[in-house]
Design an enzyme around this catalytic site. Structure first.
Site, mmCIF file in Angstrom:
data_model
loop_
_atom_site.group_PDB
_atom_site.id
_atom_site.type_symbol
_atom_site.label_atom_id
_atom_site.label_comp_id
_atom_site.label_asym_id
_atom_site.label_seq_id
_atom_site.Cartn_x
_atom_site.Cartn_y
_atom_site.Cartn_z
ATOM 1 C CD GLU A 125 62.751 103.834 73.744
ATOM 2 O OE1 GLU A 125 62.391 104.449 74.758
ATOM 3 O OE2 GLU A 125 62.102 102.923 73.247
ATOM 4 C CG ASP A 175 57.267 107.405 71.644
ATOM 5 O OD1 ASP A 175 56.461 107.928 70.851
ATOM 6 O OD2 ASP A 175 57.778 106.291 71.457
HETATM 7 C C1 GLA Z 1 57.870 104.698 68.097
HETATM 8 C C2 GLA Z 1 59.096 105.559 68.343
HETATM 9 C C3 GLA Z 1 58.845 107.011 68.006
HETATM 10 C C4 GLA Z 1 58.246 107.158 66.606
HETATM 11 C C5 GLA Z 1 57.074 106.197 66.426
HETATM 12 C C6 GLA Z 1 56.564 106.198 65.016
HETATM 13 O O1 GLA Z 1 56.854 105.048 68.982
HETATM 14 O O2 GLA Z 1 59.487 105.456 69.699
HETATM 15 O O3 GLA Z 1 60.047 107.732 68.117
HETATM 16 O O4 GLA Z 1 59.212 106.989 65.620
HETATM 17 O O5 GLA Z 1 57.422 104.868 66.768
HETATM 18 O O6 GLA Z 1 55.975 107.414 64.710
#
Ligand code: GLA
Length: 399
Positions: free
Chosen positions: A178, A190
Site C-alpha cells: 500500500e 486495515d
Molecule cells: C485508512 C488507512 C488506515 C488508517 C485509517 C484511519 O483506512 O488505511 O491505516 O490510518 O485510514 O484510521
C-alpha cells in the site's frame, strides 16, 4: 465488482473468481483464498501515530483463484478491471516503487504484495502463478477493499510458496504494498484487521508493538446491529488530505518532543497547546483523545457491554469533524440522522474525506434508521446512500 452487499454475494464472488479462472485458462484453479474488508469501530488516524485501534473484519470478502504456471511470471486478472497484467518476477524490483504508474492502479495491490513478500524473504526461487480476483467489498466506501485484495494475495502466496509467515508478517507485506507500490501513506490497521479477524469479535491493536487482543463485542446478545451507511462519496488515500494529516501529526510530535503522538496523554494537551499553531494543536488533540477513547471503549465493552459505548462513538465523530477535519457533509448528515433516529451512537469510519459512517442500532430499529438516513440524503440532494449491516467475521484464509 460483483454487485451485492449481502451474504449471498460471498459465494458469488468465490464463484466469480473460479469461473473467470476457468474461462481464462481452461483449467481448474489449484485453490481459492479470500480475505475480508473491515470496519473500524473506533480509533481513527491513530495507527500511524503508534496508537490504538479497534477494527473488525466484515463478511464482505475478496476472493482469489490461484493457478500454477511453468514459468517465473505473475499474471493478475479480475472481474472488476478489463485487462490482465502480467510481469516476470525479476522485473518487479524495477517496477516498485519508482515505476508504479506504469501499471494500472488495482494491479499494484496484488503485484505490490508479491514484490513485498519477495523482498521480505530474500531471493525468488518460486514458480509463477495466475491470480484471478473477484470481490464483494464495496470499493471507495472506506471498508478497506484494498486490504482485502492484499490479504487474499498474501494468504494465497504464503501458502503456495511455502513462506510460513504469520498474520502479522503478511499484514506488514500488505502495508508495504500500500505504501510503496500504491503510494498511499497509510498505517497498518486495515491489514491487521483483515489478517486477524474473528467471528463476533474486534481486534484491539497496539500499533506500536503490533500486539493484538481479541475483544468480544457482544452485539448479537445485546440485540444490536452495526449499520454501515456508505455515502458513496469516493476517496483515495494516495492523494490529498490523508497524507497532509499524517504530516501534521509528525509535526505535532516533533514540537512536543515525543517520537509519536502515542506518547502524549490527555493531561499533556495544555502544555502542547502552547507549543504549536492552532491547526496543528487540533490535529494533535484528535489523536490524543481518540487513543483515550479506544482504551475507554475496550473497558466499557468489558465492564458494561456495547450499549455503553454510544457517547464514545459520538465524541469520536465530533473530534474528526471539528479537530481533525476529515469528515464531509454527507458523513455528518448520516451520523446526525442516525443519532436522531435512535442509534446508540454513530461515527464516520476509516480515513475520511468520503466513504462510510457506522451506527450501532437496536435490531428492530435498523429499517427505521435506514429510512431516515435515505430520506435525509434525498432532502439534501445527495446521491442515495447504501445502507447495510455488517457482522464481525473471520480473517484471510484458504476457502
Ligand atoms: C485508512 C488507512 C488506515 C488508517 C485509517 C484511519 O483506512 O488505511 O491505516 O490510518 O485510514 O484510521
Amino acid at each position: 465488482m460483483s454487485a451485492a452487499h449481502g451474504a449471498a454475494a460471498q459465494g458469488g464472488a468465490a464463484h466469480g473468481a473460479a469461473a473467470l479462472f476457468r474461462e481464462l485458462t481452461g483449467a481448474e484453479p489449484a485453490g481459492l483464498w479470500s480475505a475480508p474488508g473491515r470496519v473500524n469501530l473506533i480509533g481513527e488516524h491513530t495507527d500511524y501515530n503508534d496508537g490504538f485501534v479497534l477494527p473488525f473484519a466484515i463478511q464482505h470478502r475478496t476472493h482469489v483463484a490461484l493457478g500454477h504456471r511453468a514459468d517465473r511470471r505473475l499474471r493478475v486478472v479480475s472481474t472488476f478491471a478489463p485487462d490482465a497484467v502480467e510481469i516476470a518476477f525479476d522485473d518487479l524490483g524495477a517496477l516498485f516503487p519508482e515505476r508504479r504508474d506504469d501499471v494500472e492502479e488495482w494491479a499494484r495491490y496484488p503485484l505490490g504484495v508479491a514484490w513485498a513478500l519477495l523482498r521480505a524473504t530474500g531471493a525468488a526461487p518460486f514458480a509463477g502463478v495466475d491470480l484471478v480476483f473477484d470481490a464483494d467489498v464495496p470499493v471507495g466506501a472506506g471498508l478497506s477493499s484494498s486490504a482485502a485484495i492484499e490479504g487474499a494475495t498474501a494468504s494465497a502466496l504464503n501458502d503456495v510458496w511455502g513462506l510460513d509467515l504469520d498474520g502479522v508478517a503478511l499484514a506488514r507485506a500488505g502495508r508495504r504494498a500500500e505504501n510503496d507500490a500504491v503510494g498511499a501513506p497509510t498505517g497498518i490497521m486495515d491489514q491487521m484487521a483483515c489478517m486477524l479477524g474473528r467471528e463476533d469479535a474486534a481486534i484491539f491493536l497496539d500499533c506500536r508493538t503490533l500486539e493484538a487482543q481479541v475483544v468480544d463485542l457482544g452485539f448479537a446478545e445485546a440485540g444490536l446491529e452495526l449499520l454501515v451507511m456508505d455515502t458513496r462519496v469516493k476517496h483515495a488515500h494516495s492523494t490529498g488530505g490523508y497524507g497532509g494529516r499524517r504530516v501534521a501529526c509528525e509535526r505535532g510530535a516533533a514540537l512536543t518532543g515525543v517520537s509519536a503522538l502515542r506518547d502524549l496523554g490527555v493531561a499533556d494537551l495544555d502544555r502542547a497547546r502552547g507549543l504549536m499553531d492552532d491547526v496543528t494543536f487540533r490535529r494533535v488533540r484528535h489523536v490524543v483523545t481518540e487513543n483515550q477513547r479506544v482504551l475507554d471503549t475496550v473497558r466499557m465493552l468489558h465492564d458494561e457491554g456495547p450499549r455503553a459505548i454510544g457517547g464514545l462513538l459520538r465524541a469520536s465523530h465530533a473530534s474528526m469533524r471539528d479537530d481533525f477535519e476529515i469528515s464531509v457533509p454527507e458523513l455528518d448528515l448520516a451520523v446526525a440522522t442516525a443519532d436522531r433516529a435512535g442509534a446508540i451512537g454513530a461515527r464516520m469510519t476509516g480515513g475520511g474525506f468520503g466513504g462510510a459512517a457506522i451506527a450501532l442500532v437496536d435490531r428492530e430499529l435498523v429499517p427505521a434508521v435506514t429510512a431516515e438516513v435515505e430520506r435525509a440524503f434525498a432532502a439534501a440532494g445527495h446521491v442515495a446512500p447504501l445502507c447495510f449491516t455488517v457482522r464481525p467475521s473471520r480473517g484471510a484464509a484458504r476457502d
